[in-house]
Design a protein around this motif. Structure first.
Motif, PDB file in Angstrom:
ATOM      1  N   ALA A  41      20.305   9.843   1.351  1.00  0.00           N
ATOM      2  CA  ALA A  41      19.211   8.909   2.345  1.00  0.00           C
ATOM      3  C   ALA A  41      17.833   9.139   1.770  1.00  0.00           C
ATOM      4  O   ALA A  41      17.083   8.670   1.803  1.00  0.00           O
ATOM      5  CB  ALA A  41      19.324   9.215   3.838  1.00  0.00           C
ATOM      6  N   ASN A  42      17.720  10.333   1.646  1.00  0.00           N
ATOM      7  CA  ASN A  42      16.346  11.301   1.361  1.00  0.00           C
ATOM      8  C   ASN A  42      16.504  12.648   0.729  1.00  0.00           C
ATOM      9  O   ASN A  42      17.222  13.309   1.349  1.00  0.00           O
ATOM     10  CB  ASN A  42      15.710  11.268   2.623  1.00  0.00           C
ATOM     11  N   LEU A  43      15.960  12.897  -0.449  1.00  0.00           N
ATOM     12  CA  LEU A  43      16.379  14.157  -0.999  1.00  0.00           C
ATOM     13  C   LEU A  43      15.946  15.218  -0.201  1.00  0.00           C
ATOM     14  O   LEU A  43      16.536  16.358  -0.115  1.00  0.00           O
ATOM     15  CB  LEU A  43      15.412  14.178  -2.502  1.00  0.00           C
ATOM     16  N   GLY A  51      17.655   5.598  -5.665  1.00  0.00           N
ATOM     17  CA  GLY A  51      17.319   5.112  -4.100  1.00  0.00           C
ATOM     18  C   GLY A  51      18.181   5.485  -3.113  1.00  0.00           C
ATOM     19  O   GLY A  51      19.521   5.878  -3.651  1.00  0.00           O
ATOM     20  N   ASN A  52      18.428   4.786  -2.113  1.00  0.00           N
ATOM     21  CA  ASN A  52      19.409   4.940  -0.916  1.00  0.00           C
ATOM     22  C   ASN A  52      20.047   3.556  -0.950  1.00  0.00           C
ATOM     23  O   ASN A  52      19.686   2.447  -0.940  1.00  0.00           O
ATOM     24  CB  ASN A  52      18.711   5.148   0.454  1.00  0.00           C
ATOM     25  N   THR A  53      21.480   3.760  -1.526  1.00  0.00           N
ATOM     26  CA  THR A  53      22.123   2.467  -1.863  1.00  0.00           C
ATOM     27  C   THR A  53      23.259   2.520  -0.608  1.00  0.00           C
ATOM     28  O   THR A  53      24.628   1.793  -1.004  1.00  0.00           O
ATOM     29  CB  THR A  53      23.129   2.443  -3.114  1.00  0.00           C
ATOM     30  N   GLY A  86      11.679   6.101  11.014  1.00  0.00           N
ATOM     31  CA  GLY A  86      12.172   7.091  10.272  1.00  0.00           C
ATOM     32  C   GLY A  86      12.206   8.509  10.490  1.00  0.00           C
ATOM     33  O   GLY A  86      13.174   9.149  10.370  1.00  0.00           O
ATOM     34  N   GLN A  87      11.133   9.044  11.232  1.00  0.00           N
ATOM     35  CA  GLN A  87      11.217  10.447  11.656  1.00  0.00           C
ATOM     36  C   GLN A  87      12.284  10.565  12.806  1.00  0.00           C
ATOM     37  O   GLN A  87      12.933  11.718  12.613  1.00  0.00           O
ATOM     38  CB  GLN A  87       9.927  10.803  12.398  1.00  0.00           C
ATOM     39  N   HIS A  88      12.582   9.546  13.612  1.00  0.00           N
ATOM     40  CA  HIS A  88      13.815   9.925  14.502  1.00  0.00           C
ATOM     41  C   HIS A  88      14.975  10.245  13.912  1.00  0.00           C
ATOM     42  O   HIS A  88      15.899  11.061  14.126  1.00  0.00           O
ATOM     43  CB  HIS A  88      13.576   9.067  15.483  1.00  0.00           C
ATOM     44  N   ASP A 126       0.853  -1.072  -0.338  1.00  0.00           N
ATOM     45  CA  ASP A 126       0.099   0.019  -0.136  1.00  0.00           C
ATOM     46  C   ASP A 126       0.904   1.399  -0.107  1.00  0.00           C
ATOM     47  O   ASP A 126       1.285   1.796   1.022  1.00  0.00           O
ATOM     48  CB  ASP A 126      -0.709  -0.123   1.226  1.00  0.00           C
ATOM     49  N   THR A 127       1.131   1.790  -1.176  1.00  0.00           N
ATOM     50  CA  THR A 127       2.044   2.888  -1.399  1.00  0.00           C
ATOM     51  C   THR A 127       1.868   3.505  -2.593  1.00  0.00           C
ATOM     52  O   THR A 127       1.140   2.974  -3.411  1.00  0.00           O
ATOM     53  CB  THR A 127       3.575   2.564  -1.164  1.00  0.00           C
ATOM     54  N   THR A 128       2.194   4.788  -2.785  1.00  0.00           N
ATOM     55  CA  THR A 128       1.800   5.298  -4.301  1.00  0.00           C
ATOM     56  C   THR A 128       3.198   6.055  -4.709  1.00  0.00           C
ATOM     57  O   THR A 128       4.189   6.239  -3.801  1.00  0.00           O
ATOM     58  CB  THR A 128       0.904   6.350  -4.110  1.00  0.00           C
TER      59      THR A 128
HETATM   60  O1  UT7 Z   1      20.241   6.159   4.979  1.00  0.00           O
HETATM   61  C1  UT7 Z   1      20.221   5.886   6.510  1.00  0.00           C
HETATM   62  C2  UT7 Z   1      19.628   7.116   7.023  1.00  0.00           C
HETATM   63  N1  UT7 Z   1      18.192   7.029   6.924  1.00  0.00           N
HETATM   64  C3  UT7 Z   1      17.560   8.103   6.894  1.00  0.00           C
HETATM   65  O2  UT7 Z   1      17.917   9.238   6.857  1.00  0.00           O
HETATM   66  C4  UT7 Z   1      15.966   7.928   6.505  1.00  0.00           C
HETATM   67  C5  UT7 Z   1      15.364   9.152   7.515  1.00  0.00           C
HETATM   68  N2  UT7 Z   1      13.795   9.075   7.230  1.00  0.00           N
HETATM   69  C6  UT7 Z   1      13.146   9.316   6.272  1.00  0.00           C
HETATM   70  O3  UT7 Z   1      13.884   9.396   5.114  1.00  0.00           O
HETATM   71  C7  UT7 Z   1      11.600   9.476   6.580  1.00  0.00           C
HETATM   72  O4  UT7 Z   1      11.326   9.354   7.727  1.00  0.00           O
HETATM   73  C8  UT7 Z   1      10.781   8.462   5.717  1.00  0.00           C
HETATM   74  C9  UT7 Z   1      10.916   8.490   4.220  1.00  0.00           C
HETATM   75  C10 UT7 Z   1      11.426   6.998   6.045  1.00  0.00           C
HETATM   76  C11 UT7 Z   1       9.404   8.416   5.926  1.00  0.00           C
HETATM   77  O5  UT7 Z   1       9.036   9.749   5.815  1.00  0.00           O
HETATM   78  P1  UT7 Z   1       8.192  10.454   6.706  1.00  0.00           P
HETATM   79  O6  UT7 Z   1       7.736  11.884   6.125  1.00  0.00           O
HETATM   80  O7  UT7 Z   1       9.176  10.654   8.096  1.00  0.00           O
HETATM   81  O8  UT7 Z   1       6.766   9.561   7.184  1.00  0.00           O
HETATM   82  P2  UT7 Z   1       6.323   8.948   8.226  1.00  0.00           P
HETATM   83  O9  UT7 Z   1       7.119   7.840   8.827  1.00  0.00           O
HETATM   84  O10 UT7 Z   1       6.129   9.915   9.507  1.00  0.00           O
HETATM   85  O11 UT7 Z   1       5.057   8.380   8.006  1.00  0.00           O
HETATM   86  C12 UT7 Z   1       3.937   9.218   7.752  1.00  0.00           C
HETATM   87  C13 UT7 Z   1       2.768   8.396   7.295  1.00  0.00           C
HETATM   88  C14 UT7 Z   1       2.377   7.155   8.027  1.00  0.00           C
HETATM   89  O12 UT7 Z   1       1.088   6.829   7.990  1.00  0.00           O
HETATM   90  P3  UT7 Z   1       0.174   7.583   9.285  1.00  0.00           P
HETATM   91  O13 UT7 Z   1       0.691   7.059  10.454  1.00  0.00           O
HETATM   92  O14 UT7 Z   1       0.225   9.082   9.058  1.00  0.00           O
HETATM   93  O15 UT7 Z   1      -1.220   7.059   8.928  1.00  0.00           O
HETATM   94  C15 UT7 Z   1       3.217   6.005   7.543  1.00  0.00           C
HETATM   95  O16 UT7 Z   1       2.306   4.966   7.836  1.00  0.00           O
HETATM   96  O17 UT7 Z   1       3.134   7.817   5.817  1.00  0.00           O
HETATM   97  C16 UT7 Z   1       2.922   6.145   6.242  1.00  0.00           C
HETATM   98  N3  UT7 Z   1       3.811   5.704   5.010  1.00  0.00           N
HETATM   99  C17 UT7 Z   1       3.700   5.483   3.918  1.00  0.00           C
HETATM  100  N4  UT7 Z   1       2.641   5.751   3.048  1.00  0.00           N
HETATM  101  C18 UT7 Z   1       2.883   5.252   1.831  1.00  0.00           C
HETATM  102  C19 UT7 Z   1       5.214   5.194   5.352  1.00  0.00           C
HETATM  103  N5  UT7 Z   1       5.753   4.504   4.589  1.00  0.00           N
HETATM  104  C20 UT7 Z   1       4.990   4.625   3.555  1.00  0.00           C
HETATM  105  C21 UT7 Z   1       4.910   4.370   1.926  1.00  0.00           C
HETATM  106  N6  UT7 Z   1       3.939   4.700   1.497  1.00  0.00           N
HETATM  107  N7  UT7 Z   1       5.991   3.856   1.398  1.00  0.00           N
END
Ligand code: UT7
Length: 351
Positions: free
Chosen positions: A280-282, A307-309, A243-245, A28-30
Protein backbone atom coordinates in the motif's frame (compact mmCIF):
# COMPACT_ATOMS: atom_id res chain seq x y z
CA UNK A 1 -4.66 -33.55 8.53
CA UNK A 2 -5.21 -32.29 5.02
CA UNK A 3 -3.84 -28.81 4.23
CA UNK A 4 -3.96 -26.52 1.21
CA UNK A 5 -0.71 -25.71 -0.53
CA UNK A 6 0.31 -23.33 -3.26
CA UNK A 7 1.16 -25.70 -6.10
CA UNK A 8 1.86 -23.04 -8.71
CA UNK A 9 2.31 -19.28 -8.85
CA UNK A 10 2.73 -16.60 -11.51
CA UNK A 11 2.30 -12.91 -12.17
CA UNK A 12 1.89 -10.54 -15.05
CA UNK A 13 2.55 -6.81 -15.17
CA UNK A 14 1.94 -4.72 -18.29
CA UNK A 15 4.96 -3.51 -20.24
CA UNK A 16 4.05 0.17 -20.14
CA UNK A 17 6.15 1.80 -17.37
CA UNK A 18 4.84 5.09 -15.99
CA UNK A 19 7.50 6.98 -14.05
CA UNK A 20 6.60 9.61 -11.46
CA UNK A 21 7.87 12.25 -13.90
CA UNK A 22 4.97 11.35 -16.25
CA UNK A 23 2.49 12.23 -13.51
CA UNK A 24 4.28 15.54 -12.86
CA UNK A 25 3.09 16.58 -16.34
CA UNK A 26 -0.56 15.91 -15.47
CA UNK A 27 -0.95 17.26 -11.94
CA UNK A 28 0.71 19.30 -9.25
CA UNK A 29 2.99 16.64 -7.83
CA UNK A 30 6.69 15.78 -7.78
CA UNK A 31 8.79 12.67 -8.01
CA UNK A 32 10.30 13.70 -4.66
CA UNK A 33 6.91 13.90 -2.91
CA UNK A 34 5.76 10.55 -4.28
CA UNK A 35 8.98 8.75 -3.36
CA UNK A 36 9.25 10.32 0.07
CA UNK A 37 5.61 9.65 1.07
CA UNK A 38 5.06 6.29 -0.63
CA UNK A 39 8.36 4.82 -1.86
CA UNK A 40 6.92 4.51 -5.38
CA UNK A 41 9.26 5.24 -8.29
CA UNK A 42 7.15 3.92 -11.14
CA UNK A 43 4.13 1.77 -11.88
CA UNK A 44 2.76 -0.17 -14.87
CA UNK A 45 -0.33 0.76 -16.85
CA UNK A 46 -2.14 -1.68 -19.11
CA UNK A 47 -2.64 -0.87 -22.78
CA UNK A 48 -6.06 0.72 -23.14
CA UNK A 49 -8.74 -1.39 -24.83
CA UNK A 50 -6.31 -4.26 -25.27
CA UNK A 51 -5.53 -5.23 -21.72
CA UNK A 52 -8.14 -5.49 -19.01
CA UNK A 53 -8.28 -6.82 -15.48
CA UNK A 54 -9.44 -10.21 -16.77
CA UNK A 55 -6.87 -10.49 -19.59
CA UNK A 56 -4.05 -9.67 -17.16
CA UNK A 57 -5.54 -12.08 -14.64
CA UNK A 58 -5.67 -14.80 -17.30
CA UNK A 59 -2.04 -14.15 -18.19
CA UNK A 60 -0.97 -14.57 -14.56
CA UNK A 61 -3.20 -17.65 -14.32
CA UNK A 62 -1.52 -19.29 -17.35
CA UNK A 63 1.84 -18.88 -15.62
CA UNK A 64 0.55 -20.27 -12.32
CA UNK A 65 -1.00 -23.26 -14.10
CA UNK A 66 2.26 -23.90 -15.94
CA UNK A 67 4.24 -23.57 -12.70
CA UNK A 68 1.91 -26.10 -11.06
CA UNK A 69 2.61 -28.50 -13.93
CA UNK A 70 -1.07 -29.19 -14.51
CA UNK A 71 -3.45 -28.89 -17.42
CA UNK A 72 -5.91 -26.00 -17.31
CA UNK A 73 -8.75 -28.54 -17.57
CA UNK A 74 -7.79 -29.83 -14.14
CA UNK A 75 -8.84 -26.56 -12.50
CA UNK A 76 -12.13 -27.14 -10.73
CA UNK A 77 -12.90 -23.71 -9.29
CA UNK A 78 -11.93 -20.10 -9.99
CA UNK A 79 -11.77 -17.27 -7.46
CA UNK A 80 -11.09 -13.77 -8.76
CA UNK A 81 -10.34 -10.83 -6.46
CA UNK A 82 -10.50 -7.30 -7.89
CA UNK A 83 -11.91 -3.85 -7.30
CA UNK A 84 -11.54 -2.85 -10.95
CA UNK A 85 -13.51 -5.48 -12.87
CA UNK A 86 -13.95 -5.39 -16.65
CA UNK A 87 -17.69 -5.00 -16.16
CA UNK A 88 -19.94 -3.89 -13.29
CA UNK A 89 -21.30 -7.41 -13.80
CA UNK A 90 -20.64 -10.24 -14.57
CA UNK A 91 -17.46 -10.63 -12.58
CA UNK A 92 -13.98 -11.39 -13.88
CA UNK A 93 -14.05 -15.05 -12.79
CA UNK A 94 -16.22 -16.10 -15.71
CA UNK A 95 -14.26 -13.92 -18.12
CA UNK A 96 -11.05 -15.70 -17.12
CA UNK A 97 -12.75 -19.05 -17.55
CA UNK A 98 -13.61 -17.97 -21.11
CA UNK A 99 -10.21 -16.39 -21.77
CA UNK A 100 -8.35 -19.51 -20.63
CA UNK A 101 -10.70 -21.66 -22.70
CA UNK A 102 -11.44 -24.05 -19.88
CA UNK A 103 -13.97 -26.28 -21.56
CA UNK A 104 -14.02 -29.63 -19.77
CA UNK A 105 -16.64 -28.78 -17.20
CA UNK A 106 -18.83 -25.87 -16.26
CA UNK A 107 -16.66 -25.10 -13.26
CA UNK A 108 -17.72 -22.53 -10.68
CA UNK A 109 -16.34 -19.00 -10.66
CA UNK A 110 -16.54 -16.62 -7.72
CA UNK A 111 -15.60 -12.95 -7.57
CA UNK A 112 -14.36 -11.38 -4.34
CA UNK A 113 -14.98 -7.68 -3.76
CA UNK A 114 -12.62 -7.06 -0.88
CA UNK A 115 -10.20 -4.60 -2.42
CA UNK A 116 -6.71 -4.73 -0.87
CA UNK A 117 -7.48 -7.76 1.29
CA UNK A 118 -9.12 -9.66 -1.60
CA UNK A 119 -6.25 -12.06 -2.13
CA UNK A 120 -5.87 -12.89 1.57
CA UNK A 121 -9.63 -13.48 1.82
CA UNK A 122 -9.44 -15.56 -1.38
CA UNK A 123 -6.71 -17.75 0.09
CA UNK A 124 -8.93 -18.50 3.05
CA UNK A 125 -11.98 -19.22 0.87
CA UNK A 126 -9.94 -21.55 -1.35
CA UNK A 127 -8.52 -23.23 1.75
CA UNK A 128 -12.03 -24.08 2.99
CA UNK A 129 -13.01 -25.59 -0.37
CA UNK A 130 -9.84 -27.65 -0.61
CA UNK A 131 -9.79 -28.91 2.99
CA UNK A 132 -13.47 -29.85 2.84
CA UNK A 133 -12.66 -31.95 -0.22
CA UNK A 134 -15.09 -30.06 -2.45
CA UNK A 135 -12.40 -28.91 -4.89
CA UNK A 136 -8.92 -30.20 -5.62
CA UNK A 137 -7.41 -27.49 -7.80
CA UNK A 138 -8.52 -23.95 -7.15
CA UNK A 139 -7.26 -21.08 -9.29
CA UNK A 140 -7.05 -17.86 -7.26
CA UNK A 141 -6.34 -14.61 -9.07
CA UNK A 142 -5.84 -11.04 -7.88
CA UNK A 143 -5.78 -8.46 -10.67
CA UNK A 144 -6.39 -4.76 -11.19
CA UNK A 145 -6.58 -2.30 -14.05
CA UNK A 146 -6.65 0.82 -11.89
CA UNK A 147 -5.42 3.13 -14.62
CA UNK A 148 -8.83 3.13 -16.34
CA UNK A 149 -10.50 4.85 -13.41
CA UNK A 150 -8.22 7.34 -11.70
CA UNK A 151 -8.53 11.10 -11.49
CA UNK A 152 -5.31 12.30 -13.12
CA UNK A 153 -5.85 15.92 -12.14
CA UNK A 154 -4.42 17.65 -9.07
CA UNK A 155 -7.75 17.01 -7.32
CA UNK A 156 -7.10 13.27 -7.32
CA UNK A 157 -3.35 13.32 -6.74
CA UNK A 158 -3.37 11.72 -3.28
CA UNK A 159 -4.89 8.59 -4.84
CA UNK A 160 -3.81 8.51 -8.48
CA UNK A 161 -0.05 8.61 -7.83
CA UNK A 162 -0.30 5.45 -5.75
CA UNK A 163 -2.02 2.91 -7.96
CA UNK A 164 -0.74 0.65 -10.72
CA UNK A 165 -1.97 -2.26 -12.86
CA UNK A 166 -1.04 -5.94 -12.75
CA UNK A 167 -2.08 -9.45 -11.81
CA UNK A 168 -0.95 -12.43 -9.78
CA UNK A 169 -2.32 -15.95 -9.48
CA UNK A 170 -1.88 -19.17 -7.59
CA UNK A 171 -3.10 -22.74 -7.99
CA UNK A 172 -4.09 -24.24 -4.65
CA UNK A 173 -4.38 -27.95 -4.06
CA UNK A 174 -4.47 -30.41 -1.16
CA UNK A 175 -1.41 -31.83 0.55
CA UNK A 176 -1.30 -34.61 3.13
CA UNK A 177 1.89 -33.06 4.53
CA UNK A 178 0.91 -31.40 7.81
CA UNK A 179 4.00 -29.24 7.67
CA UNK A 180 3.12 -27.66 4.36
CA UNK A 181 0.48 -25.23 3.15
CA UNK A 182 -1.85 -22.76 4.80
CA UNK A 183 -1.60 -23.07 8.58
CA UNK A 184 -3.86 -20.23 9.73
CA UNK A 185 -5.94 -17.46 8.18
CA UNK A 186 -7.57 -14.57 10.04
CA UNK A 187 -10.05 -12.19 8.41
CA UNK A 188 -11.46 -8.95 9.80
CA UNK A 189 -13.56 -5.95 8.86
CA UNK A 190 -14.88 -2.70 10.28
CA UNK A 191 -17.68 -1.33 8.14
CA UNK A 192 -17.91 1.87 10.20
CA UNK A 193 -14.99 3.12 8.11
CA UNK A 194 -16.50 2.20 4.73
CA UNK A 195 -16.46 5.66 3.14
CA UNK A 196 -12.90 6.54 4.23
CA UNK A 197 -11.55 4.71 1.18
CA UNK A 198 -14.30 4.24 -1.34
CA UNK A 199 -15.45 4.45 -4.92
CA UNK A 200 -19.02 5.65 -4.35
CA UNK A 201 -20.61 5.87 -7.79
CA UNK A 202 -22.03 4.19 -9.71
CA UNK A 203 -23.96 2.36 -7.05
CA UNK A 204 -27.54 2.19 -5.82
CA UNK A 205 -26.66 4.40 -2.88
CA UNK A 206 -26.24 7.09 -5.47
CA UNK A 207 -23.41 8.77 -3.69
CA UNK A 208 -25.51 11.69 -2.59
CA UNK A 209 -24.36 11.62 1.04
CA UNK A 210 -27.68 13.10 2.13
CA UNK A 211 -27.48 15.73 -0.59
CA UNK A 212 -30.00 14.19 -2.92
CA UNK A 213 -31.14 17.48 -4.47
CA UNK A 214 -27.58 18.39 -5.34
CA UNK A 215 -27.05 15.07 -7.07
CA UNK A 216 -30.39 15.11 -8.88
CA UNK A 217 -32.19 12.34 -7.00
CA UNK A 218 -35.93 12.33 -6.57
CA UNK A 219 -38.06 10.07 -4.38
CA UNK A 220 -39.76 8.66 -7.47
CA UNK A 221 -38.87 4.95 -7.60
CA UNK A 222 -39.12 4.99 -11.40
CA UNK A 223 -36.62 7.77 -11.85
CA UNK A 224 -33.47 6.17 -13.23
CA UNK A 225 -30.54 8.24 -12.06
CA UNK A 226 -27.35 6.24 -11.73
CA UNK A 227 -24.68 8.82 -12.46
CA UNK A 228 -25.41 12.53 -12.73
CA UNK A 229 -23.18 15.26 -14.08
CA UNK A 230 -22.86 16.63 -10.55
CA UNK A 231 -21.40 13.31 -9.37
CA UNK A 232 -18.87 13.48 -12.16
CA UNK A 233 -18.06 17.10 -11.32
CA UNK A 234 -17.63 16.23 -7.64
CA UNK A 235 -15.31 13.29 -8.43
CA UNK A 236 -17.63 10.67 -6.92
CA UNK A 237 -16.84 8.50 -9.92
CA UNK A 238 -13.26 8.09 -8.71
CA UNK A 239 -11.76 6.38 -5.69
CA UNK A 240 -11.54 8.74 -2.75
CA UNK A 241 -9.36 8.24 0.28
CA UNK A 242 -8.76 9.89 3.61
CA UNK A 243 -5.08 8.95 3.38
CA UNK A 244 -3.92 9.85 6.87
CA UNK A 245 -6.87 8.09 8.51
CA UNK A 246 -6.32 4.93 6.46
CA UNK A 247 -2.60 5.08 7.21
CA UNK A 248 -3.16 5.23 10.98
CA UNK A 249 -5.59 2.33 10.93
CA UNK A 250 -3.30 0.28 8.69
CA UNK A 251 -0.21 0.58 10.87
CA UNK A 252 -2.26 -0.60 13.85
CA UNK A 253 -4.06 -3.48 12.17
CA UNK A 254 -1.18 -4.95 10.15
CA UNK A 255 0.93 -5.93 13.20
CA UNK A 256 -2.19 -7.00 15.12
CA UNK A 257 -3.35 -9.50 12.52
CA UNK A 258 0.18 -10.78 11.85
CA UNK A 259 0.62 -11.44 15.57
CA UNK A 260 -2.79 -13.13 15.59
CA UNK A 261 -1.91 -15.72 12.91
CA UNK A 262 1.54 -16.26 14.42
CA UNK A 263 0.09 -16.68 17.91
CA UNK A 264 -2.48 -19.23 16.81
CA UNK A 265 0.17 -21.32 15.08
CA UNK A 266 2.57 -21.01 18.03
CA UNK A 267 5.16 -18.81 16.30
CA UNK A 268 6.73 -15.42 16.93
CA UNK A 269 7.85 -12.72 14.45
CA UNK A 270 11.45 -13.97 14.45
CA UNK A 271 10.22 -17.29 13.02
CA UNK A 272 8.91 -15.65 9.83
CA UNK A 273 11.11 -16.35 6.82
CA UNK A 274 9.22 -13.95 4.59
CA UNK A 275 6.49 -11.43 5.24
CA UNK A 276 4.67 -10.16 2.16
CA UNK A 277 2.68 -7.14 3.25
CA UNK A 278 0.09 -5.73 0.87
CA UNK A 279 2.01 -3.07 -1.03
CA UNK A 280 0.00 0.00 0.00
CA UNK A 281 2.82 2.33 0.95
CA UNK A 282 6.49 1.57 1.62
CA UNK A 283 6.25 3.62 4.83
CA UNK A 284 3.52 1.30 6.10
CA UNK A 285 5.63 -1.80 5.33
CA UNK A 286 8.66 -0.24 7.03
CA UNK A 287 6.58 0.67 10.07
CA UNK A 288 5.28 -2.90 10.37
CA UNK A 289 8.82 -4.23 9.97
CA UNK A 290 10.05 -2.00 12.81
CA UNK A 291 7.19 -2.88 15.15
CA UNK A 292 7.72 -6.61 14.60
CA UNK A 293 11.52 -6.21 14.73
CA UNK A 294 12.02 -8.00 11.42
CA UNK A 295 15.25 -7.91 9.41
CA UNK A 296 15.30 -6.56 5.87
CA UNK A 297 15.53 -10.08 4.43
CA UNK A 298 12.35 -11.11 6.28
CA UNK A 299 10.16 -8.63 4.37
CA UNK A 300 9.61 -8.36 0.63
CA UNK A 301 8.53 -5.08 -0.95
CA UNK A 302 8.22 -4.17 -4.62
CA UNK A 303 5.89 -1.16 -4.46
CA UNK A 304 8.83 0.90 -5.76
CA UNK A 305 8.34 -0.67 -9.21
CA UNK A 306 4.62 -1.36 -9.39
CA UNK A 307 2.83 1.04 -7.05
CA UNK A 308 -0.18 -0.26 -5.17
CA UNK A 309 -1.89 -2.96 -7.23
CA UNK A 310 -4.56 -3.68 -4.58
CA UNK A 311 -5.78 -7.31 -4.86
CA UNK A 312 -2.81 -8.13 -7.11
CA UNK A 313 -0.08 -6.77 -4.86
CA UNK A 314 0.44 -9.82 -2.65
CA UNK A 315 0.44 -12.45 -5.42
CA UNK A 316 2.72 -10.29 -7.60
CA UNK A 317 5.17 -9.81 -4.73
CA UNK A 318 4.99 -13.47 -3.67
CA UNK A 319 5.52 -14.66 -7.23
CA UNK A 320 8.44 -12.29 -7.74
CA UNK A 321 10.02 -13.28 -4.41
CA UNK A 322 9.62 -16.94 -5.39
CA UNK A 323 11.28 -16.35 -8.76
CA UNK A 324 14.14 -14.56 -7.02
CA UNK A 325 14.67 -17.58 -4.76
CA UNK A 326 13.57 -15.69 -1.67
CA UNK A 327 10.93 -18.32 -0.82
CA UNK A 328 12.15 -21.87 -0.37
CA UNK A 329 10.53 -25.14 0.58
CA UNK A 330 9.85 -25.25 4.31
CA UNK A 331 9.84 -21.44 4.73
CA UNK A 332 7.29 -19.82 7.03
CA UNK A 333 5.55 -17.20 4.89
CA UNK A 334 3.09 -14.60 6.10
CA UNK A 335 0.75 -12.69 3.79
CA UNK A 336 -0.99 -9.68 5.33
CA UNK A 337 -3.30 -7.05 3.91
CA UNK A 338 -5.31 -4.02 4.95
CA UNK A 339 -7.57 -1.80 2.91
CA UNK A 340 -10.95 -0.41 1.93
CA UNK A 341 -13.92 -1.57 3.94
CA UNK A 342 -11.99 -1.47 6.17
CA UNK A 343 -11.08 -5.12 5.69
CA UNK A 344 -7.87 -6.80 6.70
CA UNK A 345 -6.44 -10.23 7.27
CA UNK A 346 -3.45 -12.54 7.11
CA UNK A 347 -2.50 -16.04 6.00
CA UNK A 348 0.36 -17.95 7.56
CA UNK A 349 1.72 -20.74 5.40
CA UNK A 350 4.56 -23.19 5.22
CA UNK A 351 5.99 -23.19 1.68
O1 UT7 B 1 -4.13 0.05 -0.32
C1 UT7 B 1 -5.21 0.50 0.43
C2 UT7 B 1 -4.82 1.12 1.69
N1 UT7 B 1 -4.28 2.42 1.43
C3 UT7 B 1 -3.38 2.89 2.24
O2 UT7 B 1 -2.97 2.22 3.14
C4 UT7 B 1 -2.91 4.30 2.00
C5 UT7 B 1 -2.65 4.97 3.32
N2 UT7 B 1 -2.30 6.37 3.19
C6 UT7 B 1 -1.15 6.79 2.58
O3 UT7 B 1 -0.42 6.00 2.03
C7 UT7 B 1 -0.80 8.24 2.67
O4 UT7 B 1 -1.71 8.88 3.54
C8 UT7 B 1 -0.79 9.00 1.31
C9 UT7 B 1 0.40 8.54 0.48
C10 UT7 B 1 -2.07 8.76 0.56
C11 UT7 B 1 -0.64 10.50 1.52
O5 UT7 B 1 0.53 10.77 2.27
P1 UT7 B 1 0.47 11.68 3.57
O6 UT7 B 1 1.83 11.78 4.06
O7 UT7 B 1 -0.56 11.09 4.51
O8 UT7 B 1 -0.02 13.05 3.00
P2 UT7 B 1 -1.33 13.89 3.35
O9 UT7 B 1 -2.54 13.23 2.79
O10 UT7 B 1 -1.32 14.23 4.79
O11 UT7 B 1 -1.06 15.20 2.53
C12 UT7 B 1 0.04 16.08 2.86
C13 UT7 B 1 0.08 17.18 1.83
C14 UT7 B 1 -1.25 17.84 1.60
O12 UT7 B 1 -1.02 19.22 1.34
P3 UT7 B 1 -1.23 20.31 2.50
O13 UT7 B 1 -2.66 20.17 2.91
O14 UT7 B 1 -0.27 19.94 3.57
O15 UT7 B 1 -0.91 21.57 1.79
C15 UT7 B 1 -1.74 17.19 0.33
O16 UT7 B 1 -2.63 18.01 -0.41
O17 UT7 B 1 0.49 16.64 0.57
C16 UT7 B 1 -0.46 17.01 -0.43
N3 UT7 B 1 -0.50 15.95 -1.43
C17 UT7 B 1 0.36 15.89 -2.45
N4 UT7 B 1 1.37 16.70 -2.83
C18 UT7 B 1 2.03 16.38 -3.93
C19 UT7 B 1 -1.34 14.88 -1.49
N5 UT7 B 1 -1.02 14.13 -2.56
C20 UT7 B 1 0.02 14.74 -3.17
C21 UT7 B 1 0.77 14.45 -4.32
N6 UT7 B 1 1.78 15.29 -4.65
N7 UT7 B 1 0.55 13.36 -5.07
Amino acid sequence: MKRTKIAGIGHYVPEQVIANSELEKLMDTTDEWIQERTGIQERRFGVRHKETTSTMGAEAARKAIEDAGIDKEEIDFIIFATLSPDYFFPGCGVLVQRELGISKTEIGALDIRNQCSGFVYGMSVADQFVRSGMYKKVLLIGAEMHSMGLDFTTRGRNVSVIFGDGAGAVVLQPTEDENQGILVSKLHSDGREAEELAFISPGCHGGYHGEKEKYGFSDNPFDTVFITQQMVDDALIYPNMNGQHVFKFAVKKFPEVIMEVLGEAGYKPADINLLIPHQANLRISQFVQRVLKLNDDQVYNNIQKYGNTTAASIPIALSEAYQLGKVKKGDLVCLAAFGSGFTWGANLLRW
